[in-house]
Design an enzyme around this catalytic site. Structure first.
Site, mmCIF file in Angstrom:
data_model
loop_
_atom_site.group_PDB
_atom_site.id
_atom_site.type_symbol
_atom_site.label_atom_id
_atom_site.label_comp_id
_atom_site.label_asym_id
_atom_site.label_seq_id
_atom_site.Cartn_x
_atom_site.Cartn_y
_atom_site.Cartn_z
ATOM 1 N N HIS A 269 -0.793 8.213 -0.869
ATOM 2 C CA HIS A 269 -0.811 8.211 0.595
ATOM 3 C C HIS A 269 -0.427 6.825 1.131
ATOM 4 O O HIS A 269 0.491 6.682 1.936
ATOM 5 C CB HIS A 269 -2.220 8.613 1.071
ATOM 6 C CG HIS A 269 -2.405 8.609 2.553
ATOM 7 N ND1 HIS A 269 -2.464 9.761 3.294
ATOM 8 C CD2 HIS A 269 -2.553 7.591 3.426
ATOM 9 C CE1 HIS A 269 -2.628 9.454 4.577
ATOM 10 N NE2 HIS A 269 -2.693 8.129 4.679
ATOM 11 N N GLU A 270 -1.109 5.810 0.628
ATOM 12 C CA GLU A 270 -0.839 4.450 1.109
ATOM 13 C C GLU A 270 0.569 4.000 0.735
ATOM 14 O O GLU A 270 1.233 3.318 1.526
ATOM 15 C CB GLU A 270 -1.868 3.467 0.548
ATOM 16 C CG GLU A 270 -3.305 3.723 0.995
ATOM 17 C CD GLU A 270 -3.480 3.678 2.505
ATOM 18 O OE1 GLU A 270 -2.736 2.938 3.176
ATOM 19 O OE2 GLU A 270 -4.342 4.403 3.021
HETATM 20 ZN ZN ZN Z 1 -2.840 6.952 6.385
#
Ligand code: ZN
Ligand code: ADP
Length: 488
Positions: A269-270
């Site tokens: 995600h990051e």
């Molecule tokens: Zn996020």
């Protein structure tokens, strides 16, 4: 026992900041001669066990001055008048021993914002204590040599009166340690242990993501006890692993440990945010991304917002696309999305609504703004139901388009994305250097990034650390974040 900076591992930035306080205590004349005022107080902000007390003691140790302390929680159940008189006594004592440090642990227990939840009886006493504290802080001369350090893990709930100039007007942030810092903390706490040569500190650091300094100190002590219980001559690797398991058990109850799968999701995600923001011309460049848990929040990213007073549509769309990059990466890599993007989606939705209905950035609505600076429409909307439908449709289309765009950027850069996510999993933090290594230099108008690089060079030359940017975090605990600019 005297504590020094060498007992405090990691926390390099915080140490630089408190160094100045040490210098104030040691050479007050240097500052007062020029007419400067020495700060009265600083707030140490960070999760439990990150070394706030330790750092405050080290300041006293380094400056070789007395250390007085009290804890906010001691006051919670006190009788009327006792809290205030304890504060008075403490300051009287400290002033007679100046220069010195007063340390107030858990200041939130007395310093919570007034006027909230004030129906409890104990609260009057808390308020008296807080008022006494404010009175004492205002009452002594700035240059009397008493410096007050206070610790909290929730700066955002403190009464704003505490933060005013001449009180706790500085904040020093302490974070949970990354893998390299954990190694350093292990180093400190294994110094006096009899260990087998099979024990490798870097291995232990890798086994303990999310652990605070206090948790690591516990692991070391627990390992020694386990070894002793088994009549061993030295502590071996298994003793440490057993100790880690024990501490994890405790942390799991507190909901602080994330599973391997969750960690992967967070890393991808990051990395999605980081990749998209790196590759889009007008998005804010990234400084640092971490997957170390911070409270209940997931990862976090630090961006350097450019100093803009006017933002263009291209910039807003690129920002939106980067913000959607987290969820887009989850979908591409795992075929499913998580709740971890709540905060991202909220920001994107608000931004899109503003663009369409305030800034006249939708061709369908045109150059109309339903923004109301006087706020006197009351409950009626200044547009027809038909327009409302158009706004809804435009907002949805705008976000949808940027989400597709984010996925496309990621699909075209899968190799870099994967490499970035795997680096994150291994190192837990990445910096703009890592991004540049993977994707090459950022293109486009990157004045902000140029500024960072320039500043870095300068920093190397002058050895002065500065340039604070505010970190911010993802997901559920949005209310726990007290920082302004952009996020992961
Ligand atoms: Zn996020
Ligand atoms: P806090 O006040 O932030 O809750 P403490 O300073 O009380 O945390 O930390 C508790 C103990 O954990 C310390 O006494 C020390 O043994 C260990 N510890 C925490 N942070 C560090 C660190 N950065 N380096 C070395 N030891 C640490």
């Amino acid at each position: 026992m005297k504590v020094n900076f060498k007992d405090v591992a990691g926390l390099e930035e915080a140490k630089v900041e408190v160094m100045e306080i040490v210098d104030f205590l040691k050479n007050p004349d240097k500052y007062t001669k020029l007419g400067g005022k020495i700060p009265k107080g600083a707030l140490l902000v960070g999760p439990p066990g990150t070394g706030k007390t330790l750092l405050a003691k080290a300041v006293a140790g380094e400056a070789d001055v007395p250390f007085f302390s009290l804890s906010g929680s001691d006051f919670v159940e006190m009788f009327v008048g006792v809290g205030a008189s304890r504060v008075r006594d403490l300051f009287r004592q400290a002033k007679s021993k100046a220069p010195c440090i007063i340390f107030i642990d858990e200041i939130d227990a007395i310093g919570r914002a007034r006027g909230k939840s004030n129906s409890f009886s104990g609260n009057d006493e808390r308020e008296n204590t807080l008022n006494q504290l404010l009175t004492e802080m205002d009452g002594f001369d700035t240059n009397s040599g008493v410096i007050i350090l206070a610790a909290t893990n929730r700066a955002e709930i403190l009464d704003s009166a505490l933060m005013r100039a001449g009180r706790f007007d500085r904040q020093i942030h302490l974070e949970l340690p990354d893998v390299k810092e954990r190694e350093e903390i292990f180093q400190v706490h294994t110094k006096n242990l009899k260990m087998a040569s099979s024990v490798k500190i870097d291995f232990l650091a890798k086994q303990t993501p999310g652990f605070s300094g206090a948790d690591i100190a516990n692991v070391c002590n627990e390992a020694a006890l386990i070894a002793a219980r088994n009549d061993k001559k030295e502590i071996d690797k298994q003793d440490f692993l057993d100790a880690v398991d024990r501490i994890i058990g405790g942390l799991e109850k507190k909901n602080k440990i994330i599973s391997e799968t969750e960690k992967r999701t967070i890393a991808y995600h990051e990395a999605g945010h980081a990749t998209v923001s790196w590759l889009l011309e007008y998005a804010n460049p990234l400084l640092k991304v971490t997957i170390i848990p911070r409270g209940k929040a997931l990862g976090a990213a630090w961006y350097l917002p450019e100093e803009r007073s006017i933002t263009t549509k291209e910039q807003l769309l690129d920002e939106m696309c980067s913000t959607l990059g987290g969820r887009a990466s989850e979908e591409i890599n795992f075929g499913k999305v998580s709740t971890g993007a709540l905060n991202d989606l909220e920001r994107v939705t608000k931004q899109a609504i503003a663009m369409v209905s305030f800034y006249g950035m939708s061709s369908d609505i045109g150059n109309l703004s339903y923004y109301n600076s006087t706020d006197d429409y009351g409950f009626t909307k200044p547009y027809s139901d038909k327009t409302a439908e158009k706004i809804d449709a435009d907002v949805k289309a705008m976000v949808e388009e940027q989400y597709e765009r984010a996925k496309e950027v990621l699909r075209n850069n899968m190799e870099g994305l994967t490499q970035l996510a795997e680096t994150l999993l291994e190192k837990e933090v990445i910096f703009s250097d890592d991004l540049e290594r993977i994707f090459g230099k950022r293109k486009g108008e990157n004045k902000a990034l140029d500024a960072i690089n320039e500043a870095k060079e300068q920093e190397k030359a002058e050895q002065t650390a500065d340039a604070e940017t505010a970190p911010s975090t993802d997901a559920q605990e949005a209310e726990n974040q007290n920082n302004e600019n952009s996020e992961s």
